[in-house]
Design a protein around this motif. Structure first.
Motif, PDB file in Angstrom:
ATOM      1  N   LYS A 135       8.267  33.709  23.400  1.00 52.58           N
ATOM      2  CA  LYS A 135       9.525  33.201  23.716  1.00 52.58           C
ATOM      3  C   LYS A 135      10.337  32.526  22.747  1.00 52.58           C
ATOM      4  O   LYS A 135       9.578  31.490  22.289  1.00 52.58           O
ATOM      5  CB  LYS A 135       9.688  32.656  25.151  1.00 52.58           C
ATOM      6  N   ILE A 136      11.432  32.871  22.266  1.00 50.71           N
ATOM      7  CA  ILE A 136      11.911  31.957  21.040  1.00 50.71           C
ATOM      8  C   ILE A 136      13.249  31.475  21.490  1.00 50.71           C
ATOM      9  O   ILE A 136      14.167  32.117  22.273  1.00 50.71           O
ATOM     10  CB  ILE A 136      12.351  33.112  19.930  1.00 50.71           C
ATOM     11  N   LEU A 138      16.691  29.148  19.731  1.00 54.24           N
ATOM     12  CA  LEU A 138      17.580  29.019  18.557  1.00 54.24           C
ATOM     13  C   LEU A 138      18.300  27.727  18.644  1.00 54.24           C
ATOM     14  O   LEU A 138      19.203  27.697  19.732  1.00 54.24           O
ATOM     15  CB  LEU A 138      18.152  30.046  18.137  1.00 54.24           C
ATOM     16  N   LYS A 153      16.863  34.903  13.713  1.00 53.73           N
ATOM     17  CA  LYS A 153      16.782  36.272  14.412  1.00 53.73           C
ATOM     18  C   LYS A 153      16.588  37.373  13.643  1.00 53.73           C
ATOM     19  O   LYS A 153      15.542  38.235  13.931  1.00 53.73           O
ATOM     20  CB  LYS A 153      17.882  36.430  15.375  1.00 53.73           C
ATOM     21  N   SER A 163      10.989  37.675  23.063  1.00 54.98           N
ATOM     22  CA  SER A 163      12.295  37.403  23.837  1.00 54.98           C
ATOM     23  C   SER A 163      12.814  36.142  23.454  1.00 54.98           C
ATOM     24  O   SER A 163      12.420  35.242  22.945  1.00 54.98           O
ATOM     25  CB  SER A 163      11.791  37.579  25.351  1.00 54.98           C
ATOM     26  N   PHE A 164      14.266  36.290  23.387  1.00 55.35           N
ATOM     27  CA  PHE A 164      14.990  35.209  23.020  1.00 55.35           C
ATOM     28  C   PHE A 164      15.616  34.570  24.038  1.00 55.35           C
ATOM     29  O   PHE A 164      16.286  35.121  25.140  1.00 55.35           O
ATOM     30  CB  PHE A 164      16.160  35.493  21.761  1.00 55.35           C
ATOM     31  N   THR A 168      21.845  29.771  22.680  1.00 55.67           N
ATOM     32  CA  THR A 168      21.444  29.370  21.409  1.00 55.67           C
ATOM     33  C   THR A 168      22.407  28.119  21.378  1.00 55.67           C
ATOM     34  O   THR A 168      23.673  28.147  21.611  1.00 55.67           O
ATOM     35  CB  THR A 168      22.209  30.490  20.378  1.00 55.67           C
TER      36      THR A 168
END
Length: 192
Positions: A135-136, A138, A153, A163-164, A168
């Motif tokens: 899991k990311i 940003l 990305k 998965s993001f 953000t």
């Protein structure tokens, strides 16, 4: 990945006393932990639950956001949070952390219409090693035209099973009430 899984299946029926790898140390008994780690790594699974925050900061404001995120995660009960300043840490240790833990937050500035070079290098190290299954989150900083999140990305677009986070964090030079609220929301998402 797949080659190691094949070898592990073949090795399962053998009485192995020592492993003499082409790259790395000679491994001796007990070997169970080494086999467990090779199995985990070759399936691209994280060793531990935790969050790695990888940060580059030009004037310190992006690092302030990263530190705030670390504090928020700890306040929410995250047992393991690692913060790497990519301009100052050992890059290989930062890459190791990204593979060790199940969540990664990338924090950087928009720099000359791109991202800060240490972050670009870090992402290159990850993608050339097949980084996947995480899991990311940003965090981007940019005064006029923030685009770091989109670029990061994009650099990960060929990575599998990422998965993001929905949130953000967008900083315009320094943290303000809106971006502080985004940091708190990102921390909640990572802990969900």
């Amino acid at each position: 990945g797949a080659q190691v899984q094949q070898v592990l299946k073949k090795a399962a029926g053998l009485d192995i006393q020592i492993i003499c790898a082409l790259h790395g140390p000679v491994l001796k008994q007990p070997l169970d932990e080494y086999f467990r780690l090779y199995d985990l790594w070759s399936r691209w699974e994280a060793e531990e639950e935790g969050v790695v925050i990888a940060c580059t900061s030009v004037y310190g404001h992006t690092m302030q956001a990263a530190q705030m995120l670390l504090d928020e995660l700890k306040a929410l009960g995250c047992k393991k949070v690692v913060l790497n300043d990519l301009a100052r840490c050992d890059m290989h240790e930062a890459v190791e952390d990204a593979f060790r833990y199940d969540k990664l937050v990338l924090c950087t500035t928009t720099y000359n219409g791109d991202i800060f070079p240490f972050m670009r290098s870090f992402l290159h190290h990850l993608t050339e090693r097949g980084f996947q299954g995480r899991k990311i989150g940003l965090v981007e900083n940019g005064s006029w035209a923030p685009m770091a999140a989109r670029i990061m990305k994009g650099m990960l677009e060929n990575s599998k099973n990422l998965s993001f986070a929905d949130t953000t964090v967008r900083i315009q030079s320094a943290l303000n009430d809106e971006s502080r609220a985004q940091v708190k929301q990102l921390a909640r998402e990572l802990m969900a």
